[in-house]
Design a protein around this motif. Structure first.
Motif, mmCIF file in Angstrom:
data_model
loop_
_atom_site.group_PDB
_atom_site.id
_atom_site.type_symbol
_atom_site.label_atom_id
_atom_site.label_comp_id
_atom_site.label_asym_id
_atom_site.label_seq_id
_atom_site.Cartn_x
_atom_site.Cartn_y
_atom_site.Cartn_z
ATOM 1 N N ARG A 26 51.002 19.682 70.740
ATOM 2 C CA ARG A 26 50.661 20.031 72.129
ATOM 3 C C ARG A 26 51.903 20.001 73.015
ATOM 4 N NH1 ARG A 26 47.515 16.067 73.287
ATOM 5 N NH2 ARG A 26 49.158 14.929 74.368
ATOM 6 N N CYS A 60 52.001 24.618 85.128
ATOM 7 C CA CYS A 60 51.011 24.650 84.041
ATOM 8 C C CYS A 60 51.584 24.039 82.763
ATOM 9 C CB CYS A 60 50.535 26.080 83.788
ATOM 10 S SG CYS A 60 49.464 26.730 85.073
ATOM 11 N N ARG A 63 51.607 20.248 83.147
ATOM 12 C CA ARG A 63 50.245 19.726 82.935
ATOM 13 C C ARG A 63 49.826 19.876 81.487
ATOM 14 N NH1 ARG A 63 46.657 19.059 87.248
ATOM 15 N NH2 ARG A 63 45.469 18.065 85.567
ATOM 16 N N GLY A 64 50.395 20.876 80.816
ATOM 17 C CA GLY A 64 50.106 21.104 79.406
ATOM 18 C C GLY A 64 50.647 20.021 78.482
ATOM 19 N N GLU A 66 49.821 17.181 78.547
ATOM 20 C CA GLU A 66 48.652 16.346 78.265
ATOM 21 C C GLU A 66 47.353 17.144 78.129
ATOM 22 O OE1 GLU A 66 48.958 13.165 77.561
ATOM 23 O OE2 GLU A 66 51.114 13.258 77.993
ATOM 24 N N SER A 67 47.420 18.475 78.215
ATOM 25 C CA SER A 67 46.190 19.271 78.228
ATOM 26 C C SER A 67 46.387 20.629 77.563
ATOM 27 C CB SER A 67 45.733 19.477 79.677
ATOM 28 O OG SER A 67 44.713 20.453 79.743
ATOM 29 N N TRP A 68 45.640 20.884 76.506
ATOM 30 C CA TRP A 68 45.679 22.196 75.855
ATOM 31 C C TRP A 68 45.182 23.284 76.798
ATOM 32 C CZ3 TRP A 68 48.253 23.739 71.850
ATOM 33 C CH2 TRP A 68 48.586 22.840 70.833
ATOM 34 N N THR A 69 44.254 22.946 77.675
ATOM 35 C CA THR A 69 43.703 23.933 78.606
ATOM 36 C C THR A 69 44.804 24.518 79.490
ATOM 37 O OG1 THR A 69 41.577 22.800 78.591
ATOM 38 C CG2 THR A 69 42.006 24.298 80.435
ATOM 39 N N PHE A 70 45.679 23.664 80.005
ATOM 40 C CA PHE A 70 46.757 24.165 80.868
ATOM 41 C C PHE A 70 47.755 25.023 80.080
ATOM 42 C CE2 PHE A 70 45.253 21.208 84.042
ATOM 43 C CZ PHE A 70 45.482 21.919 85.212
ATOM 44 N N CYS A 114 44.939 27.886 72.073
ATOM 45 C CA CYS A 114 45.185 26.726 72.950
ATOM 46 C C CYS A 114 43.925 26.328 73.703
ATOM 47 C CB CYS A 114 46.303 27.034 73.936
ATOM 48 S SG CYS A 114 47.915 27.228 73.171
ATOM 49 N N GLY A 117 41.573 24.154 71.896
ATOM 50 C CA GLY A 117 42.025 22.821 71.533
ATOM 51 C C GLY A 117 43.273 22.760 70.680
#
Length: 155
Positions: A26, A60, A63-64, A66-70, A114, A117
């Motif tokens: 990630r 983004c 923030r990515g 810690e987050s796959w969504t970002f 991404c 997940g």
């Protein structure tokens, strides 16, 4: 660049990234999308908007970490930027006229992975292969039956 080649590049990226274990996968992808976000900056085809885009993409990407969504959102933003560059005639690779279009086709493949997940597709394939090998079909010998332990005879 053909559509098939662009899709293949996206799939190859996903497979190669799947070889990296979490949480490093990630974080590495957050760095990759940050670099992709800055790819057009030196060309400056869209003027000051390039700086605005890099700012949003960098946020983004941060923030990515810690987050796959970002990370997925950043790839989709990069896809939109690729389309704008293709339409304005400022490709990501100056000597390859359709490079931005190819990138716009490739990036959603990565974004979809991404947004779901960023799971390892190589691990999933190994599990499926192991399950497939473990199946017993009509053309295979039956699985050996386990013997149940017997109770000692009482006298």
């Amino acid at each position: 660049m053909s559509i098939v080649l662009a899709l293949s590049i996206g799939a190859a990226y996903v497979c190669l990234m799947s070889l990296i274990r979490e949480p490093h996968r990630r974080r590495f992808n957050a760095i990759m999308v940050a670099g992709a976000g800055a790819a057009y900056l030196s060309g400056g085809g869209l003027g000051l908007w390039e700086f605005a885009f890099v700012s949003v993409a960098t946020y983004c990407a941060y923030r990515g970490l810690e987050s796959w969504t970002f990370i997925g959102i950043a790839w989709l933003l990069h896809t939109a930027w690729d389309v704008l560059h293709h339409l304005s005639g400022d490709p990501i690779v100056p000597f390859a006229e359709h490079s931005s279009l190819g990138c716009a086709i490739c990036d959603p493949v990565i974004a979809l992975w991404c947004l779901t997940g960023g799971h390892s597709v190589t691990d999933a394939l190994r599990v499926r292969l192991a399950r497939w090998r473990g199946r017993r079909g009509p053309d295979r010998a039956p699985a050996p039956e386990k013997e149940l332990p017997t109770a000692p005879a009482s006298e």
